[in-house]
Design a protein around this motif. Structure first.
Motif, PDB file in Angstrom:
ATOM      1  N   ARG A 144       0.849  -1.187   0.000  1.00 53.73           N
ATOM      2  CA  ARG A 144       0.000   0.000   0.000  1.00 53.73           C
ATOM      3  C   ARG A 144       0.886   1.238   0.000  1.00 53.73           C
ATOM      4  O   ARG A 144       1.888   1.291   0.705  1.00 53.73           O
ATOM      5  N   ASP A 145       0.492   2.231  -0.759  1.00 56.90           N
ATOM      6  CA  ASP A 145       1.174   3.524  -0.769  1.00 56.90           C
ATOM      7  C   ASP A 145       0.150   4.570  -0.348  1.00 56.90           C
ATOM      8  O   ASP A 145      -0.665   5.025  -1.161  1.00 56.90           O
ATOM      9  N   ALA A 146       0.181   4.927   0.947  1.00 60.47           N
ATOM     10  CA  ALA A 146      -0.823   5.842   1.479  1.00 60.47           C
ATOM     11  C   ALA A 146      -0.726   7.217   0.822  1.00 60.47           C
ATOM     12  O   ALA A 146      -1.743   7.887   0.603  1.00 60.47           O
ATOM     13  N   ALA A 147       0.497   7.647   0.515  1.00 59.54           N
ATOM     14  CA  ALA A 147       0.668   8.971  -0.076  1.00 59.54           C
ATOM     15  C   ALA A 147       0.001   9.059  -1.440  1.00 59.54           C
ATOM     16  O   ALA A 147      -0.604  10.082  -1.792  1.00 59.54           O
ATOM     17  N   ARG A 148       0.124   8.005  -2.232  1.00 65.28           N
ATOM     18  CA  ARG A 148      -0.462   7.982  -3.570  1.00 65.28           C
ATOM     19  C   ARG A 148      -1.855   7.372  -3.589  1.00 65.28           C
ATOM     20  O   ARG A 148      -2.546   7.431  -4.612  1.00 65.28           O
ATOM     21  N   GLY A 149      -2.247   6.742  -2.480  1.00 67.25           N
ATOM     22  CA  GLY A 149      -3.560   6.114  -2.420  1.00 67.25           C
ATOM     23  C   GLY A 149      -3.668   4.879  -3.283  1.00 67.25           C
ATOM     24  O   GLY A 149      -4.750   4.577  -3.812  1.00 67.25           O
ATOM     25  N   THR A 150      -2.563   4.140  -3.432  1.00 70.90           N
ATOM     26  CA  THR A 150      -2.556   2.986  -4.328  1.00 70.90           C
ATOM     27  C   THR A 150      -2.316   1.688  -3.561  1.00 70.90           C
ATOM     28  O   THR A 150      -1.807   1.687  -2.433  1.00 70.90           O
ATOM     29  N   VAL A 151      -2.674   0.590  -4.198  1.00 69.98           N
ATOM     30  CA  VAL A 151      -2.358  -0.745  -3.710  1.00 69.98           C
ATOM     31  C   VAL A 151      -1.803  -1.543  -4.886  1.00 69.98           C
ATOM     32  O   VAL A 151      -2.301  -1.429  -6.009  1.00 69.98           O
ATOM     33  N   GLU A 152      -0.761  -2.317  -4.618  1.00 73.37           N
ATOM     34  CA  GLU A 152      -0.105  -3.098  -5.655  1.00 73.37           C
ATOM     35  C   GLU A 152       0.025  -4.547  -5.206  1.00 73.37           C
ATOM     36  O   GLU A 152       0.449  -4.817  -4.070  1.00 73.37           O
ATOM     37  N   TYR A 153      -0.334  -5.464  -6.088  1.00 68.50           N
ATOM     38  CA  TYR A 153      -0.158  -6.893  -5.845  1.00 68.50           C
ATOM     39  C   TYR A 153       0.808  -7.459  -6.878  1.00 68.50           C
ATOM     40  O   TYR A 153       0.759  -7.100  -8.054  1.00 68.50           O
ATOM     41  N   ARG A 154       1.655  -8.369  -6.409  1.00 74.51           N
ATOM     42  CA  ARG A 154       2.538  -9.130  -7.297  1.00 74.51           C
ATOM     43  C   ARG A 154       2.478 -10.590  -6.873  1.00 74.51           C
ATOM     44  O   ARG A 154       2.385 -10.905  -5.678  1.00 74.51           O
ATOM     45  N   ALA A 155       2.535 -11.499  -7.842  1.00 73.66           N
ATOM     46  CA  ALA A 155       2.557 -12.933  -7.539  1.00 73.66           C
ATOM     47  C   ALA A 155       3.237 -13.679  -8.668  1.00 73.66           C
ATOM     48  O   ALA A 155       3.186 -13.263  -9.829  1.00 73.66           O
ATOM     49  N   ARG A 156       3.852 -14.786  -8.299  1.00 76.59           N
ATOM     50  CA  ARG A 156       4.468 -15.681  -9.277  1.00 76.59           C
ATOM     51  C   ARG A 156       4.278 -17.106  -8.786  1.00 76.59           C
ATOM     52  O   ARG A 156       4.672 -17.463  -7.680  1.00 76.59           O
ATOM     53  N   ARG A 157       3.634 -17.930  -9.612  1.00 70.89           N
ATOM     54  CA  ARG A 157       3.356 -19.320  -9.234  1.00 70.89           C
ATOM     55  C   ARG A 157       4.658 -20.106  -9.167  1.00 70.89           C
ATOM     56  O   ARG A 157       5.573 -19.907  -9.965  1.00 70.89           O
ATOM     57  N   ARG A 158       4.724 -21.031  -8.231  1.00 74.21           N
ATOM     58  CA  ARG A 158       5.947 -21.799  -8.012  1.00 74.21           C
ATOM     59  C   ARG A 158       6.011 -23.071  -8.841  1.00 74.21           C
ATOM     60  O   ARG A 158       6.970 -23.834  -8.712  1.00 74.21           O
ATOM     61  N   SER A 159       5.015 -23.311  -9.684  1.00 72.54           N
ATOM     62  CA  SER A 159       4.984 -24.558 -10.456  1.00 72.54           C
ATOM     63  C   SER A 159       4.599 -24.269 -11.894  1.00 72.54           C
ATOM     64  O   SER A 159       4.231 -23.151 -12.255  1.00 72.54           O
ATOM     65  N   GLY A 160       4.684 -25.303 -12.736  1.00 68.69           N
ATOM     66  CA  GLY A 160       4.289 -25.187 -14.131  1.00 68.69           C
ATOM     67  C   GLY A 160       5.150 -24.198 -14.874  1.00 68.69           C
ATOM     68  O   GLY A 160       6.382 -24.195 -14.763  1.00 68.69           O
ATOM     69  N   GLN A 161       4.500 -23.324 -15.641  1.00 68.20           N
ATOM     70  CA  GLN A 161       5.208 -22.294 -16.399  1.00 68.20           C
ATOM     71  C   GLN A 161       5.468 -21.034 -15.576  1.00 68.20           C
ATOM     72  O   GLN A 161       5.909 -20.032 -16.100  1.00 68.20           O
ATOM     73  N   HIS A 162       5.155 -21.099 -14.281  1.00 72.64           N
ATOM     74  CA  HIS A 162       5.381 -19.988 -13.348  1.00 72.64           C
ATOM     75  C   HIS A 162       4.692 -18.698 -13.804  1.00 72.64           C
ATOM     76  O   HIS A 162       5.317 -17.633 -13.866  1.00 72.64           O
ATOM     77  N   PRO A 163       3.394 -18.754 -14.143  1.00 71.51           N
ATOM     78  CA  PRO A 163       2.710 -17.515 -14.537  1.00 71.51           C
ATOM     79  C   PRO A 163       2.747 -16.509 -13.393  1.00 71.51           C
ATOM     80  O   PRO A 163       2.770 -16.870 -12.208  1.00 71.51           O
ATOM     81  N   ARG A 164       2.715 -15.239 -13.757  1.00 72.29           N
ATOM     82  CA  ARG A 164       2.860 -14.183 -12.761  1.00 72.29           C
ATOM     83  C   ARG A 164       1.797 -13.118 -13.007  1.00 72.29           C
ATOM     84  O   ARG A 164       1.121 -13.097 -14.048  1.00 72.29           O
ATOM     85  N   THR A 165       1.714 -12.195 -12.066  1.00 71.79           N
ATOM     86  CA  THR A 165       0.833 -11.057 -12.232  1.00 71.79           C
ATOM     87  C   THR A 165       1.380  -9.865 -11.471  1.00 71.79           C
ATOM     88  O   THR A 165       2.080 -10.024 -10.459  1.00 71.79           O
ATOM     89  N   ARG A 166       1.084  -8.685 -11.970  1.00 70.44           N
ATOM     90  CA  ARG A 166       1.321  -7.427 -11.249  1.00 70.44           C
ATOM     91  C   ARG A 166       0.113  -6.544 -11.503  1.00 70.44           C
ATOM     92  O   ARG A 166      -0.267  -6.305 -12.656  1.00 70.44           O
ATOM     93  N   ILE A 167      -0.500  -6.085 -10.415  1.00 72.90           N
ATOM     94  CA  ILE A 167      -1.713  -5.273 -10.498  1.00 72.90           C
ATOM     95  C   ILE A 167      -1.503  -4.035  -9.639  1.00 72.90           C
ATOM     96  O   ILE A 167      -1.196  -4.149  -8.442  1.00 72.90           O
ATOM     97  N   LEU A 168      -1.661  -2.868 -10.218  1.00 66.02           N
ATOM     98  CA  LEU A 168      -1.541  -1.602  -9.502  1.00 66.02           C
ATOM     99  C   LEU A 168      -2.823  -0.819  -9.708  1.00 66.02           C
ATOM    100  O   LEU A 168      -3.235  -0.590 -10.855  1.00 66.02           O
ATOM    101  N   ALA A 169      -3.473  -0.433  -8.610  1.00 66.50           N
ATOM    102  CA  ALA A 169      -4.755   0.263  -8.721  1.00 66.50           C
ATOM    103  C   ALA A 169      -4.863   1.328  -7.637  1.00 66.50           C
ATOM    104  O   ALA A 169      -4.178   1.270  -6.607  1.00 66.50           O
ATOM    105  N   ARG A 170      -5.760   2.276  -7.890  1.00 65.77           N
ATOM    106  CA  ARG A 170      -6.031   3.338  -6.919  1.00 65.77           C
ATOM    107  C   ARG A 170      -7.520   3.285  -6.552  1.00 65.77           C
ATOM    108  O   ARG A 170      -8.367   3.730  -7.330  1.00 65.77           O
ATOM    109  N   PRO A 171      -7.850   2.732  -5.376  1.00 64.99           N
ATOM    110  CA  PRO A 171      -9.248   2.772  -4.934  1.00 64.99           C
ATOM    111  C   PRO A 171      -9.702   4.211  -4.736  1.00 64.99           C
ATOM    112  O   PRO A 171      -8.946   5.056  -4.250  1.00 64.99           O
ATOM    113  N   GLY A 172     -10.949   4.483  -5.125  1.00 64.55           N
ATOM    114  CA  GLY A 172     -11.493   5.819  -4.972  1.00 64.55           C
ATOM    115  C   GLY A 172     -12.263   5.963  -3.673  1.00 64.55           C
ATOM    116  O   GLY A 172     -12.118   5.166  -2.741  1.00 64.55           O
ATOM    117  N   ALA A 173     -13.111   6.978  -3.642  1.00 60.69           N
ATOM    118  CA  ALA A 173     -13.906   7.243  -2.449  1.00 60.69           C
ATOM    119  C   ALA A 173     -15.401   7.067  -2.698  1.00 60.69           C
ATOM    120  O   ALA A 173     -16.171   6.913  -1.752  1.00 60.69           O
TER     121      ALA A 173
END
Length: 274
Positions: A144-173
């Motif tokens: 979480r980045d309180a100053a920017r109001g953002t949340v970021e997720y990252r993940a990488r699977r430990r098996s198979g082809q090791h697919p990954r993701t990165r998601i950055l978003a700013r929740p509103g009010a």
């Protein structure tokens, strides 16, 4: 005698699971968890695309003529098998699931998980054994980045082809409560195929405190790995979140129940059984 279209219309008219308020559980709660820091990214897809992926006895649940596929990261904590206290050592971890939506002939609306990536290996193994859920062990993190109001997720699977993701978003009010937001989030249960039978497991929690959100960046391979190649290359059709800093929701699950077989369903409605 009603036909299949009549049954579908009747089921669509009975939508207590799509209420913002969860209906009572059908039995005592057996699992309790805290969920927080949700992002909900959703894409429209043709119902014919998801139909072959659903458990027997269910069909695609549609809104505005479309089925929907979601990429949903969140934080899970305080996991407990009731009536015992939270399991020591499980702590707090990230889960990221890819899912679509289903309805059965009893009118139960649910989630169908195409994949669930989680950090905790014991939780992954337990969910696979108890419910047949397609959990995968992954390395994941959230910032979480309180100053920017953002949340970021990252993940990488430990098996198979090791697919990954990165998601950055700013929740509103601005709060969100629409027919679509309820359809995508107020599901109150999941369908799964487990040990040769289709099960439906119900859950309950307080109403979702949904807000609008802005997707700032998405680099994802989990959606394609779940059977939807190319989908995450275009902008989602819906982006929702829970507010930054919200303490989360206490969620309880009842034991899974087996859906009647197709023959049993037809016999109960007075139709011939092949």
């Amino acid at each position: 005698m009603t036909d299949e279209r009549g049954d579908a219309a009747a089921a669509a008219a009975r939508r207590p699971e799509l209420d913002r308020i969860a209906p009572p559980l059908p039995g005592r709660a057996v699992i309790r968890q805290r969920w927080s820091d949700f992002l909900f990214l959703h894409w429209r897809v043709p119902a014919s695309e998801v139909a072959p992926m659903l458990p027997a006895g269910t069909r695609p649940d549609v809104f505005d003529g479309s089925a929907w596929v979601g990429l949903i990261p969140f934080v899970l904590s305080d996991h407990a098998f009731l009536p015992l206290p939270p399991v020591p050592g499980l702590g707090t971890f990230i889960e990221i699931n890819v899912r679509t939506y289903s309805v059965d002939e009893q009118g139960n609306h649910g989630v169908v998980f195409r994949s669930l990536d989680a950090e905790q290996l014991p939780s992954v193994l337990a969910a696979q054994a108890l419910f047949g859920l397609p959990y995968r062990w992954a390395q994941a993190g959230m910032r979480r980045d309180a100053a920017r109001g953002t949340v970021e997720y990252r993940a990488r699977r430990r098996s198979g082809q090791h697919p990954r993701t990165r998601i950055l978003a700013r929740p509103g009010a601005a709060p969100v409560d629409t027919g679509l937001s309820r359809f995508l989030t107020a599901r109150w249960g999941f369908h799964e195929r487990h040990l040769g039978r289709t099960i439906h497991a119900r859950n309950t929690h307080e109403p979702w405190p949904l807000v609008e959100a802005e997707l700032l960046a998405l680099d994802d391979q989990l959606v394609a790995a779940a059977g939807f190649p190319g989908l995450a290359a275009r902008n989602p059709d819906s982006v929702l979140a829970t507010p930054l800093g919200h303490p989360g929701l206490i969620t309880e699950f009842a034991a899974a129940r087996t859906l009647p077989s197709g023959d049993a369903q037809r016999a109960r409605r007075g139709r011939p059984v092949d």
